[in-house]
Design a protein around this motif. Structure first.
Motif, PDB file in Angstrom:
ATOM      1  N   GLU A  85       0.901  -1.260  -0.168  1.00  0.00           N
ATOM      2  CA  GLU A  85       0.007  -0.163  -0.095  1.00  0.00           C
ATOM      3  C   GLU A  85       0.844   1.251   0.054  1.00  0.00           C
ATOM      4  OE1 GLU A  85      -2.665  -0.203   3.366  1.00  0.00           O
ATOM      5  OE2 GLU A  85      -3.600  -2.036   2.551  1.00  0.00           O
ATOM      6  N   LYS A  86       1.993   1.123   0.484  1.00  0.00           N
ATOM      7  CA  LYS A  86       3.008   2.435   0.534  1.00  0.00           C
ATOM      8  C   LYS A  86       4.019   2.341  -0.491  1.00  0.00           C
ATOM      9  CE  LYS A  86       2.216   2.868   5.591  1.00  0.00           C
ATOM     10  NZ  LYS A  86       2.915   2.893   6.712  1.00  0.00           N
ATOM     11  N   GLY A  87       3.817   1.309  -1.584  1.00  0.00           N
ATOM     12  CA  GLY A  87       5.160   1.423  -2.455  1.00  0.00           C
ATOM     13  C   GLY A  87       5.446  -0.101  -2.961  1.00  0.00           C
ATOM     14  N   ALA A  88       6.460  -0.444  -2.156  1.00  0.00           N
ATOM     15  CA  ALA A  88       7.012  -1.719  -2.194  1.00  0.00           C
ATOM     16  C   ALA A  88       7.906  -1.948  -0.916  1.00  0.00           C
ATOM     17  CB  ALA A  88       7.780  -1.823  -3.380  1.00  0.00           C
ATOM     18  N   VAL A  89       8.085  -3.465  -0.819  1.00  0.00           N
ATOM     19  CA  VAL A  89       8.696  -4.020   0.243  1.00  0.00           C
ATOM     20  C   VAL A  89       9.624  -4.966  -0.238  1.00  0.00           C
ATOM     21  CG1 VAL A  89       8.467  -5.524   2.246  1.00  0.00           C
ATOM     22  CG2 VAL A  89       6.803  -3.987   1.634  1.00  0.00           C
ATOM     23  N   LEU A  90      10.868  -4.800   0.245  1.00  0.00           N
ATOM     24  CA  LEU A  90      11.965  -5.699  -0.220  1.00  0.00           C
ATOM     25  C   LEU A  90      12.254  -6.698   0.920  1.00  0.00           C
ATOM     26  CD1 LEU A  90      14.504  -3.047  -1.506  1.00  0.00           C
ATOM     27  CD2 LEU A  90      13.128  -4.712  -2.890  1.00  0.00           C
ATOM     28  N   TYR A  91      12.677  -7.976   0.337  1.00  0.00           N
ATOM     29  CA  TYR A  91      12.924  -9.016   1.068  1.00  0.00           C
ATOM     30  C   TYR A  91      13.825  -9.828   0.677  1.00  0.00           C
ATOM     31  CZ  TYR A  91       7.696  -9.049   2.598  1.00  0.00           C
ATOM     32  OH  TYR A  91       6.640  -8.505   3.138  1.00  0.00           O
ATOM     33  N   ASN A  92      14.764 -10.027   1.721  1.00  0.00           N
ATOM     34  CA  ASN A  92      16.282 -10.326   1.372  1.00  0.00           C
ATOM     35  C   ASN A  92      16.504 -11.973   1.938  1.00  0.00           C
ATOM     36  OD1 ASN A  92      17.574  -8.289  -0.075  1.00  0.00           O
ATOM     37  ND2 ASN A  92      17.367  -7.450   2.220  1.00  0.00           N
ATOM     38  N   TYR A  93      16.719 -13.059   1.100  1.00  0.00           N
ATOM     39  CA  TYR A  93      16.967 -14.380   1.525  1.00  0.00           C
ATOM     40  C   TYR A  93      18.311 -14.721   1.082  1.00  0.00           C
ATOM     41  CZ  TYR A  93      12.059 -14.031   2.043  1.00  0.00           C
ATOM     42  OH  TYR A  93      10.724 -13.836   2.410  1.00  0.00           O
ATOM     43  N   GLN A  94      18.897 -15.571   1.846  1.00  0.00           N
ATOM     44  CA  GLN A  94      20.177 -16.288   1.668  1.00  0.00           C
ATOM     45  C   GLN A  94      20.433 -17.517   2.289  1.00  0.00           C
ATOM     46  OE1 GLN A  94      20.501 -13.331   3.697  1.00  0.00           O
ATOM     47  NE2 GLN A  94      20.165 -14.773   5.264  1.00  0.00           N
ATOM     48  N   GLY A  95      21.254 -18.615   1.513  1.00  0.00           N
ATOM     49  CA  GLY A  95      21.496 -19.659   1.930  1.00  0.00           C
ATOM     50  C   GLY A  95      22.493 -20.428   1.136  1.00  0.00           C
ATOM     51  N   THR A  96      22.579 -21.664   1.437  1.00  0.00           N
ATOM     52  CA  THR A  96      23.631 -22.602   0.614  1.00  0.00           C
ATOM     53  C   THR A  96      23.013 -23.601  -0.197  1.00  0.00           C
ATOM     54  OG1 THR A  96      24.142 -23.716   2.340  1.00  0.00           O
ATOM     55  CG2 THR A  96      25.642 -21.858   2.066  1.00  0.00           C
ATOM     56  N   VAL A  97      23.641 -24.202  -1.587  1.00  0.00           N
ATOM     57  CA  VAL A  97      22.999 -25.150  -1.967  1.00  0.00           C
ATOM     58  C   VAL A  97      24.201 -25.789  -2.519  1.00  0.00           C
ATOM     59  CG1 VAL A  97      22.804 -23.759  -3.888  1.00  0.00           C
ATOM     60  CG2 VAL A  97      21.384 -25.518  -3.892  1.00  0.00           C
ATOM     61  N   THR A  98      23.865 -27.135  -2.768  1.00  0.00           N
ATOM     62  CA  THR A  98      24.953 -27.925  -3.404  1.00  0.00           C
ATOM     63  C   THR A  98      24.241 -28.603  -4.663  1.00  0.00           C
ATOM     64  OG1 THR A  98      25.867 -28.785  -1.155  1.00  0.00           O
ATOM     65  CG2 THR A  98      26.433 -29.885  -3.235  1.00  0.00           C
ATOM     66  N   PRO A  99      24.445 -27.855  -6.019  1.00  0.00           N
ATOM     67  CA  PRO A  99      23.987 -28.361  -7.158  1.00  0.00           C
ATOM     68  C   PRO A  99      24.519 -29.755  -7.698  1.00  0.00           C
ATOM     69  CG  PRO A  99      25.152 -26.523  -7.358  1.00  0.00           C
ATOM     70  CD  PRO A  99      25.330 -26.643  -6.041  1.00  0.00           C
ATOM     71  N   ALA A 100      23.466 -30.337  -8.525  1.00  0.00           N
ATOM     72  CA  ALA A 100      24.190 -31.659  -9.134  1.00  0.00           C
ATOM     73  C   ALA A 100      25.126 -30.969 -10.304  1.00  0.00           C
ATOM     74  CB  ALA A 100      23.060 -32.301  -9.691  1.00  0.00           C
ATOM     75  N   LYS A 101      25.774 -31.971 -10.838  1.00  0.00           N
ATOM     76  CA  LYS A 101      26.680 -31.369 -11.954  1.00  0.00           C
ATOM     77  C   LYS A 101      26.157 -30.764 -13.019  1.00  0.00           C
ATOM     78  CE  LYS A 101      30.507 -33.343 -14.474  1.00  0.00           C
ATOM     79  NZ  LYS A 101      31.499 -34.361 -14.826  1.00  0.00           N
ATOM     80  N   HIS A 102      24.896 -31.204 -13.565  1.00  0.00           N
ATOM     81  CA  HIS A 102      24.296 -30.838 -14.744  1.00  0.00           C
ATOM     82  C   HIS A 102      23.530 -29.379 -14.549  1.00  0.00           C
ATOM     83  CE1 HIS A 102      21.152 -32.995 -12.656  1.00  0.00           C
ATOM     84  NE2 HIS A 102      20.298 -32.118 -13.032  1.00  0.00           N
ATOM     85  N   ASN A 103      23.402 -29.035 -12.989  1.00  0.00           N
ATOM     86  CA  ASN A 103      22.697 -27.741 -12.884  1.00  0.00           C
ATOM     87  C   ASN A 103      23.472 -26.657 -13.424  1.00  0.00           C
ATOM     88  OD1 ASN A 103      21.543 -28.893  -9.801  1.00  0.00           O
ATOM     89  ND2 ASN A 103      20.375 -28.708 -11.535  1.00  0.00           N
ATOM     90  N   THR A 104      22.598 -25.570 -13.909  1.00  0.00           N
ATOM     91  CA  THR A 104      23.096 -24.168 -14.319  1.00  0.00           C
ATOM     92  C   THR A 104      22.560 -23.135 -13.381  1.00  0.00           C
ATOM     93  OG1 THR A 104      21.025 -23.741 -15.491  1.00  0.00           O
ATOM     94  CG2 THR A 104      22.771 -24.825 -16.653  1.00  0.00           C
ATOM     95  N   ARG A 105      23.267 -22.085 -13.607  1.00  0.00           N
ATOM     96  CA  ARG A 105      22.717 -20.508 -12.727  1.00  0.00           C
ATOM     97  C   ARG A 105      21.091 -20.672 -12.941  1.00  0.00           C
ATOM     98  NH1 ARG A 105      26.505 -17.052 -10.945  1.00  0.00           N
ATOM     99  NH2 ARG A 105      24.938 -15.567 -11.116  1.00  0.00           N
ATOM    100  N   LEU A 106      20.657 -20.724 -14.011  1.00  0.00           N
ATOM    101  CA  LEU A 106      19.194 -20.584 -14.014  1.00  0.00           C
ATOM    102  C   LEU A 106      18.347 -21.664 -13.585  1.00  0.00           C
ATOM    103  CD1 LEU A 106      16.740 -19.372 -15.598  1.00  0.00           C
ATOM    104  CD2 LEU A 106      17.359 -20.590 -17.551  1.00  0.00           C
ATOM    105  N   ASP A 107      18.820 -22.922 -13.415  1.00  0.00           N
ATOM    106  CA  ASP A 107      18.301 -23.973 -12.800  1.00  0.00           C
ATOM    107  C   ASP A 107      18.038 -23.650 -11.324  1.00  0.00           C
ATOM    108  OD1 ASP A 107      18.017 -25.580 -15.154  1.00  0.00           O
ATOM    109  OD2 ASP A 107      19.898 -26.762 -14.681  1.00  0.00           O
TER     110      ASP A 107
END
Length: 78
Positions: free
Chosen positions: A20-42
């Protein structure tokens, strides 16, 4: 044959939701261990889907920032 891991990666995602007042920003972070075939887009799609599943109010959010980097301080040293 089982996919080999790429190692641990640190990610951060900032999402913006209209309010209602414009916009709200939410920040999230974490770690992930992707499979060999995963890309940044994945990873982007997987992380966004996970966040919107956990926090339904993010369903209409836009992603302002996304980054993923190897989760180590000295990338040249194993």
């Amino acid at each position: 044959m089982e996919a080999v891991s790429q190692g641990s990666y640190f990610w951060i995602m900032t999402m913006q939701v209209p309010s209602e007042k414009g916009a709200v920003l939410y920040n999230y972070q974490g770690t992930v261990t992707p499979a060999k075939h995963n890309t940044r887009l994945d990873l982007f799609n997987e992380i966004r889907k996970n966040l919107t599943g956990r926090f339904p109010h993010l369903g209409d959010a836009i992603v302002v920032t996304f980054d993923v980097q190897p989760n180590r301080l000295n990338p040249g040293n194993s």
